[in-house]
Structures are given as structure tokens and as C-alpha cells.
Design an enzyme around this catalytic site. Structure first.
Site, PDB file in Angstrom:
ATOM      1  N   TRP A  27       0.807  -1.213   0.000  1.00  0.00           N
ATOM      2  CA  TRP A  27       0.000   0.000   0.000  1.00  0.00           C
ATOM      3  C   TRP A  27       0.845   1.270   0.000  1.00  0.00           C
ATOM      4  O   TRP A  27       0.325   2.360  -0.107  1.00  0.00           O
ATOM      5  CB  TRP A  27      -0.969  -0.002   1.187  1.00  0.00           C
ATOM      6  N   GLU A  76      -5.627   0.724   5.605  1.00  0.00           N
ATOM      7  CA  GLU A  76      -5.791   1.415   6.884  1.00  0.00           C
ATOM      8  C   GLU A  76      -6.852   0.752   7.757  1.00  0.00           C
ATOM      9  O   GLU A  76      -6.674   0.623   8.977  1.00  0.00           O
ATOM     10  CB  GLU A  76      -6.147   2.889   6.647  1.00  0.00           C
ATOM     11  N   TYR A 101      -8.996   9.726  11.981  1.00  0.00           N
ATOM     12  CA  TYR A 101      -7.685   9.150  11.686  1.00  0.00           C
ATOM     13  C   TYR A 101      -7.629   8.615  10.256  1.00  0.00           C
ATOM     14  O   TYR A 101      -6.723   8.948   9.482  1.00  0.00           O
ATOM     15  CB  TYR A 101      -7.343   8.013  12.658  1.00  0.00           C
ATOM     16  N   ASP A 116      -3.571   8.512  15.509  1.00  0.00           N
ATOM     17  CA  ASP A 116      -4.017   7.281  16.155  1.00  0.00           C
ATOM     18  C   ASP A 116      -3.245   7.113  17.463  1.00  0.00           C
ATOM     19  O   ASP A 116      -2.529   8.020  17.899  1.00  0.00           O
ATOM     20  CB  ASP A 116      -3.816   6.077  15.233  1.00  0.00           C
TER      21      ASP A 116
END
Length: 383
Positions: free
Chosen positions: A37, A50, A133, A151
Site C-alpha cells: 500500500w 488502513e 484518523y 491514532d
């Protein structure tokens, strides 16, 4: 804008902020992990990663990520996916509401954004299941927007940098760390800046075994300079999960097929298949099933009758014993006893979603982790 002085935090001068950004990003450029990613700016791929990475380690996520994108290569594919296929793709990751929310968000993108992933923070944050987030991560990494991704890892680093005397586990305190990050984030490389802090928080400044001497930003850290690393971050302990005693029924018919039940919507592990289970009651509610090595004392209750009444089946119960299965959710601890039985008449009631399934066909059904553990314990008991 939040005044950090009101919270006892003095922000650095501009030259120190610039130096901090450089130290962090130089470290990241030299040490960042090669992850799939991170080879793309495709917002869909970044979004999937995520969501999967929330409370899950990278090494666990890697095969799930590849398979998920193989099965659902586009937002449109995710939006129209069948529920069982969707749950099968997420099987074992836990927190299954997340993948359901992802599908709902994909459907939003198809209907509200003409199938194109939204490109502003506000629009991204409007999608189902995407909080501040995740919205910040996607906006910064995919679109280069200077949006913080705050986070627990980032809050831990910030708490040590500025000796923040506020509980990072309290949601109302998130705004403090958000305000710090809005000032610190590198406007030229916001995605890399956010990812660098994530890596720093999960590795060198991890919660259990931090290595502060190796931190690329130790010269900026008030906690490191003042010898207060052990104090930060401040975080109140979570409540312990409630112990639950479960009996799971491994029922076979004359063909050797096993009885599986699909959990109804609104229940824990909704949409997944498992052996039928019933929660039992304890004489002592104070008994900690997972901490004490003692026999669980059950109320005088015929579980056979309870099973028969619920499923309208009359098994011939086996005396075979199987390993006890334990599984911990965020709010519950299950201790599961497996009970085996065989039925002659296998007609099933219409009140529940039940099927007779051969062991060789289990792989086609979405199983949550507790059911996988039950199957393993059952096979171990037979061997």
C-alpha cells in the site's frame, strides 16, 4: 483553533519544527518498510490497508490485503459484493463491523460520488466507518493534503515529545494531539510524515518495549531529555472483558454431516456460521473463568433439554471430551465447552438458519476465529 498553552503545552519555534520534520523524514526515507500500500496513491487501496491495520499487525494484514483486492479490485466490486463472500475475505481479522461499514461506504461512493473516491478530507470523513484518523491518512497519503492522521501510536509519540499530561485513551483529549499535529505536519510531504510517525510509534516507541535511545527524534523529546519516558503516555487501564461460559454443540447426522448455524443480524459475529452455541449460567458470578485454574461449577440445568427445545432435535450424546476453547473479544472472554452428539432424524426447524454441512465443505463457509478454534479442538479431541 485550540490554544495549546491552555493545556500546558508550549509549541516549538518554527526553526525547531522544521528541524524535527527533517530528522523524522530522513529516518523514514532510510528505514521505511516496503509495503504494497506504500507503492501506490490509489485511495481505495490505502483505505483498505488502513482499515485492516487497525489493531492488527502488518505481517497478518499482508495476505488479507492481497486477497481482498484480488476479490474486490475496485470500489464498485466491493459495493456489490455478496455478504458471505465479504465475510469470507475478512475471516479471522475480527471487528467484522468494519468490513460491513466498508461496503456501505463503497455504496455511498457509487451513489453520492459517481463511483469516484472523494478527494477532500470532509468528503472522505463523510463515508460510513471512516473517522478522523482514517480520513487523515487517506487524504494525506493519496491526495497529498496536509491532514494529520492521529491514532494511538501518534498520540504516544506526541505525549512524549511534549510531556502531555492528558489520558490518550480518553476520546475528548484527542483534540489536543490533533492540534499539535496540525502544527507539526510537513505540508510538502504530509503522507510520508504521517506514515513516519506511525512507523516510529509501532517500532522504536512501541508501548511495551520502547527503545528511546534509537529514536530519530530523541533530541526533540521532552520526556527523553527529562527522564520521564516511563510516565508517558498517560493512559488509564481498560476494563477487563466479562467472562462468559459457552457450550457449543457438535451435532452430526447419519450421513456424517455437521450442523451449522448462521448468526442473525444484531448478534455478535452476525453473518458467520458456527456450531450451535448456548450461553450457560454460573453459580458464582465472581468466578473468573480465565484467571483461576478451578472447575467451573454449573447450575443444575439440563443443557440437553435446552438444546432439544431450541432446535427440535434429539441427539444421542457422546461422552467424548474435547479441549476447552478460549477466545477473548474486547468486551467478553469466552470459555467454550464442546459437546458432541448424533441425530437420527435430521429435519431442521425453520426458525433458525441451519444447514447440514460436510467437514470437507467447511472452507466454503465464513467462520469467525472462535468457530475455527472449535473445529481445531474438535479434530484434536478425535485424534
Amino acid at each position: 483553533m485550540l490554544d495549546l498553552q491552555d493545556y500546558g503545552i508550549t509549541m516549538w519555534p518554527e526553526d525547531k519544527i522544521i528541524a524535527f520534520r527533517k530528522a523524522l523524514l530522513d529516518w523514514y526515507d532510510a528505514n521505511k518498510r516496503d509495503l504494497p500500500w506504500r507503492r501506490t496513491t490509489n485511495p481505495y487501496y490505502i483505505w483498505v490497508s488502513e482499515i485492516m491495520l487497525q489493531q492488527t499487525q502488518v505481517i497478518t494484514v499482508l495476505p488479507y490485503f492481497e486477497r481482498f483486492l484480488d476479490w474486490f479490485p475496485t470500489v464498485a466490486d466491493l459495493a456489490k459484493a455478496e455478504e458471505e463472500r465479504l465475510l469470507k475475505a475478512w475471516e479471522g481479522l475480527g471487528y467484522y463491523s468494519r468490513v460491513r461499514n466498508m461496503q456501505a461506504a463503497a455504496q455511498q461512493i457509487m451513489t453520492d460520488f459517481d463511483g469516484i473516491f472523494p478527494q477532500t478530507y470532509e468528503a472522505i470523513a463523510s463515508l460510513k466507518g471512516i473517522g478522523p484518523y482514517t480520513a487523515g491518512a487517506i487524504a494525506s497519503i493519496a491526495f497529498g493534503l496536509p491532514e494529520p492522521a492521529v491514532d494511538g501510536n501518534v498520540m504516544r509519540v506526541m505525549a512524549r515529545l511534549f510531556e502531555v499530561d492528558y489520558d490518550i485513551g480518553n476520546p475528548k483529549n484527542r483534540k489536543i494531539f490533533q492540534a499539535i499535529m496540525e502544527i507539526l505536519i510537513d505540508p510538502a510531504r504530509p503522507g510520508d510524515f504521517n506514515q513516519a510517525l506511525m512507523d516510529l510509534g509501532t517500532d522504536i516507541e512501541n508501548p511495551k518495549n520502547p527503545r528511546p535511545e534509537e529514536s530519530p527524534v530523541k533530541d526533540f523529546s521532552a520526556a527523553y531529555q527529562n527522564g520521564t519516558m516511563a510516565k508517558y503516555p498517560i493512559k488509564e487501564p481498560k476494563k477487563k472483558p466479562r467472562p462468559i461460559q459457552i457450550q457449543a454443540f457438535v451435532i452430526r447426522n447419519q450421513d456424517g454431516d455437521y450442523l451449522l448455524e448462521k448468526n442473525k443480524q444484531g448478534r455478535l459475529l452476525a453473518g458467520f456460521w458456527s456450531f450451535p452455541i448456548l450461553e450457560t449460567q454460573l453459580v458464582s458470578q465472581q468466578l473468573n473463568l480465565f484467571e483461576q485454574e478451578q472447575e467451573v461449577v454449573m447450575e443444575s440445568l439440563s443443557q440437553t433439554t435446552t438444546f432439544e427445545e431450541k432446535y427440535q432435535l434429539t441427539p444421542d450424546w457422546s461422552n467424548q471430551t474435547f479441549p476447552t476453547v478460549k477466545h477473548v473479544f474486547s468486551h467478553q472472554k469466552w470459555q467454550i465447552e464442546l459437546i458432541e452428539g448424533v441425530v437420527v432424524t435430521d429435519q431442521l426447524p425453520a426458525d433458525y438458519q441451519l444447514e447440514w454441512v460436510g467437514l470437507e465443505d467447511f472452507e466454503a463457509y465464513p467462520f469467525a476465529t472462535p468457530q475455527k478454534k472449535m473445529v481445531e479442538a474438535y479434530l484434536a479431541g478425535l485424534s
